[in-house]
Every structure is written in structure tokens, then in C-alpha cells.
Design an enzyme around this catalytic site. Structure first.
Site, mmCIF file in Angstrom:
data_model
loop_
_atom_site.group_PDB
_atom_site.id
_atom_site.type_symbol
_atom_site.label_atom_id
_atom_site.label_comp_id
_atom_site.label_asym_id
_atom_site.label_seq_id
_atom_site.Cartn_x
_atom_site.Cartn_y
_atom_site.Cartn_z
ATOM 1 N N LYS A 129 3.387 -14.753 5.658
ATOM 2 C CA LYS A 129 3.762 -15.857 4.687
ATOM 3 C C LYS A 129 5.183 -15.953 4.597
ATOM 4 O O LYS A 129 5.712 -15.893 3.459
ATOM 5 C CB LYS A 129 3.204 -15.197 3.220
ATOM 6 C CG LYS A 129 3.340 -16.373 2.054
ATOM 7 C CD LYS A 129 2.289 -17.318 2.241
ATOM 8 C CE LYS A 129 2.566 -18.400 0.841
ATOM 9 N NZ LYS A 129 1.595 -19.539 0.968
ATOM 10 N N ASP A 188 -11.923 -8.632 5.510
ATOM 11 C CA ASP A 188 -13.393 -8.791 4.928
ATOM 12 C C ASP A 188 -13.874 -10.128 4.656
ATOM 13 O O ASP A 188 -15.114 -10.342 4.833
ATOM 14 C CB ASP A 188 -13.300 -8.448 3.218
ATOM 15 C CG ASP A 188 -13.348 -6.959 3.028
ATOM 16 O OD1 ASP A 188 -13.163 -5.806 3.800
ATOM 17 O OD2 ASP A 188 -13.673 -6.547 1.776
ATOM 18 N N ASP A 224 -6.114 -6.292 4.835
ATOM 19 C CA ASP A 224 -7.375 -5.957 4.039
ATOM 20 C C ASP A 224 -8.146 -7.189 3.814
ATOM 21 O O ASP A 224 -9.512 -7.205 3.637
ATOM 22 C CB ASP A 224 -6.646 -5.469 2.902
ATOM 23 C CG ASP A 224 -7.746 -4.714 2.133
ATOM 24 O OD1 ASP A 224 -8.820 -4.549 2.762
ATOM 25 O OD2 ASP A 224 -7.278 -3.962 1.053
ATOM 26 N N TYR A 242 0.841 -1.355 -0.055
ATOM 27 C CA TYR A 242 0.161 -0.156 -0.105
ATOM 28 C C TYR A 242 0.702 1.311 0.102
ATOM 29 O O TYR A 242 0.229 2.594 0.014
ATOM 30 C CB TYR A 242 -0.799 -0.117 1.121
ATOM 31 C CG TYR A 242 -1.950 -1.035 0.975
ATOM 32 C CD1 TYR A 242 -1.531 -2.458 1.009
ATOM 33 C CD2 TYR A 242 -3.333 -0.745 0.843
ATOM 34 C CE1 TYR A 242 -2.561 -3.398 0.861
ATOM 35 C CE2 TYR A 242 -4.271 -1.793 0.461
ATOM 36 C CZ TYR A 242 -3.759 -3.168 0.587
ATOM 37 O OH TYR A 242 -4.783 -4.110 0.362
HETATM 38 MG MG MG Z 1 -10.975 -3.460 1.901
#
Ligand code: MG
Ligand code: NAI
Length: 343
Positions: free
Chosen positions: A172, A233, A229, A126
């Protein structure tokens, strides 16, 4: 009397709808508590602001957010990356906190879930450092020890504060060893300072599966920006969808609270958006402001309204309007029997 100046960003699409359902809830809390007051400063940002004012995030909005005690943000549309990302970076809101909890009478995939995803909010992909040629692209996954330790400490402090028993670090490192070994080393080091809290590590793909199969296993999860992120969700999906998912973007001295969802153009303008994600974001804002009792009032209002069979919006399987669900919650907050007002 404690007074708070709250920056309010309604934004686009269903943003203004869920925001106007939430502010009366804060007013109701102020009324029942009697010792706290809110001043709401409404600010422009998002697609509408971009169209009318030429910028998605006007400087005046940033200035006011910096001046206010906290910010409540609903949702913006296509310009989200020009609004929420710069705000997070400018204010150094390094912790993205996303609880996922099943509330009464909500149709949810999971049987039981009450977890908090703590997502690093300032780096990873990001940062958007990369290059592209015509037929190729490169994006850099930036992970630093400083940011990793800071987010790990946030997660353990949250666990301690909320009496939670376990922190799972999601990574990871088996493949992305350049970056995720640094993240894991930071988590391990911080875990050593919290002997009363169980610490475990889980590879992100395993975590995705286990979140679906045994969500009750999880308590606090801490992870890097991109994994957080996606997994948050997923967690929202387990507890009834995006309409039930609140969040906070939290820094050292500033914070912005927002539902996880976006502007939902497919249902905008119809008055049927679920306001609970924004209402629970307001609850998180009160907690952060140190108003634990007021925060509990809001959550109790949500729980009681749902237990009494509050009218549900279509995403929850009902046919109610935004205001009907919000009004049931507001009513539950205002109509508490006197005896309960005290605690
Ligand atoms: Mg999102
Ligand atoms: P979205 O979250 O807006 O919608 C996804 C799906 O969930 C839609 O079917 C929508 O109707 C439903 N949904 C979302 N919130 C709901 C609510 N409160 N009640 C009932 N149903 C709800 O995500 P999408 O469609 O990917 O993006 C739409 C726009 O939102 C895009 O322009 C995107 O850039 C923006 N966005 C903004 C965010 C922000 O402001 N932080 C975050 C995510 C997306």
C-alpha cells in the site's frame, strides 16, 4: 532409516481432533516408504495449559520445539497470541507460507486457484509496539529493509523451487509510503536476481478484488504481515474454507507447521472438524524436512481420496466425521498399487 523427532502441539478445541487424525497419516507414510520414521513428542500449549499449568506456553514446550527437527501445531484458543506469536518471534520464523489450492470435488468459490501467499511473519503491526490513552490508541507499523529482503528472497526461492512463473508483491505504498516503499524497494532488488520469474506489484485493495475475480492470475504473492494475514484467509475462502488451508512458519533452521484455522469452539467436541488443513500442513512439514516423496504421498492420498468421493465433513457440504475423511486419506496412501509405490 531416517528418523525425525516431531514436536506435536494438539492445543485446544478441534486442535486435538485434527491432530489425532493427522498423526496416523504420517505413520502410514512411514509404513509405505519404509525408510523414514517419526518420533512424536506431544507438548502442552494453549488455553488448557494456561488453566492447568498457569502458562499458555510452558518453557518445557519451547525447549522441546527447539530440540525437535520440526513442529506440527494444531490450534489453540483464546491464548493464541500468547502461544503462536512468541513462538514465531523466539524461533525467528520469518516466513509464513500459506498455499491455497483447489482440490478435486471440493465445493470452492473459485474455478481455478493454485497460489502461495508468502507473508512476512516478524514485524509490521504484529510487533505490537504502541501506546494507548483512555480514548486513543497508536500502533506502529514497523517495516525494515532486512526483513523485507529476506521475505522477498524466500518468495522468489519458493517460486524457483516449485517452478512457479510469477511473484506478485502486495503493498500500500501509495498511502503508507514511509513503510511500504522500503518493502517495494527490497522486492524490486531481489526480483533482479530472478530474471526467469515475472515480477509485478499490486496495491492490496486491488489485490483483494482480483483474488476474488481472477484467482487463477496469481501464483506466488509476497506481502507484509497484516495484509498477508487478511488476504490468506480470503484465499482460503476461495478454495473451500479454513478446513482446506495449511501453513508453515519457516525460519533459517526451524519451522512450525499449522492449519490456518483456530480452535473452532463452535464445532469442537463433535468430531466433525475437517482434518485436511492439518494433514496438508504435515505434507508441508515433510517437504521442508527434505522428504519430497513422502510429501507427495500425502498429497496424492488427499487427491485420490477426494477423487474417489471420500466422505466429506460438514464444512465441505457432507456429513462425515473427522475420522472418516482422515481414514479415506490414510487408506488411499496405504492401498497404493505396488507399481505406484516407486515414484
Ligand atoms: Mg489469521
Ligand atoms: P476459527 O478458525 O477457529 O473458526 C472460524 C470458523 O471456521 C468457525 O465457524 C469454525 O467452525 C470454522 N472452522 C475452522 N476450522 C475448521 C475445520 N478444520 N473444519 C471445519 N470448520 C472449521 O477462528 P475463530 O472462530 O475466529 O477463533 C476461535 C479461536 O481460535 C479463538 O480463541 C482464536 O483466538 C483462536 N485462533 C487460534 C489460531 C491458532 O491457533 N493459530 C488462529 C486463529 C484463531
Amino acid at each position: 532409516m531416517r528418523r525425525y523427532r516431531i514436536a506435536v502441539i494438539p492445543g485446544d478445541g478441534i486442535g486435538p481432533e485434527v491432530m489425532s487424525a493427522t498423526l496416523p497419516i504420517l505413520e502410514a507414510v512411514s509404513e509405505t516408504r519404509g525408510d523414514l520414521e517419526f518420533e512424536f513428542i506431544t507438548l502442552r500449549a494453549g488455553d488448557g495449559a494456561k488453566e492447568e499449568l498457569g502458562e499458555a506456553l510452558p518453557k518445557e514446550t519451547v525447549r522441546e520445539v527447539e530440540r525437535c527437527d520440526a513442529c506440527l501445531f494444531a490450534a489453540v484458543g483464546r491464548s493464541a497470541s500468547e502461544v503462536i506469536l512468541p513462538l514465531r518471534q523466539r524461533l525467528d520464523l520469518y516466513a509464513n507460507v500459506r498455499p491455497a489450492k483447489i482440490y478435486p470435488n471440493i465445493p470452492a468459490l473459485a474455478g481455478k486457484a493454485d497460489l502461495v501467499m508468502v507473508r512476512e511473519n516478524t514485524e509490521d503491526l504484529y510487533r505490537r509496539v504502541g501506546f494507548r490513552g483512555e480514548d486513543w490508541g497508536v500502533a506502529l507499523r514497523i517495516i525494515t529493509r532486512r526483513a523485507s529482503e529476506r521475505i522477498a528472497r524466500y518468495a522468489f526461492e519458493l517460486a524457483r523451487r516449485e517452478g512457479r512463473r510469477r511473484v506478485t508483491s502486495v503493498h500500500k505504498a501509495n498511502v503508507l509510503d514511509h513503510t511500504d516503499e522500503i518493502f517495494l524497494e527490497a522486492c524490486r532488488r531481489v526480483a533482479g536476481d530472478y530474471p526467469e520469474i515475472e515480477y509485478e506489484e499490486m496495491i492490496v485493495d486491488t489485490c483483494a478484488m482480483r483474488l476474488v475475480m481472477t484467482p487463477e492470475h496469481f501464483d506466488v504473492l509476497v506481502t507484509t504481515n497484516m495484509f498477508g494475514d487478511i488476504l490468506s484467509d480470503l484465499a482460503a475462502g476461495l478454495v473451500g474454507g479454513l478446513g482446506m488451508a495449511p501453513s508453515g512458519n519457516i525460519g533459517e533452521s526451524r519451522a512450525i507447521f499449522e492449519p490456518v484455522h483456530g480452535s473452532a469452539p463452535d464445532i469442537a467436541g463433535r468430531g466433525i472438524a475437517n482434518p485436511i488443513a492439518t494433514i496438508l500442513s504435515a505434507k508441508m512439514m515433510l517437504e521442508w524436512l527434505g522428504e519430497a516423496d513422502a510429501a507427495r504421498d500425502i498429497e496424492r492420498g488427499v487427491v485420490e481420496a477426494l477423487e474417489r468421493g471420500a466422505p466429506l465433513t460438514p464444512d465441505l457440504g457432507g456429513s462425515a466425521k473427522t475420522w472418516e475423511l482422515a481414514e479415506a486419506i490414510r487408506g488411499a496412501i496405504l492401498n497404493k498399487p505396488l507399481a505406484q509405490k516407486e515414484f
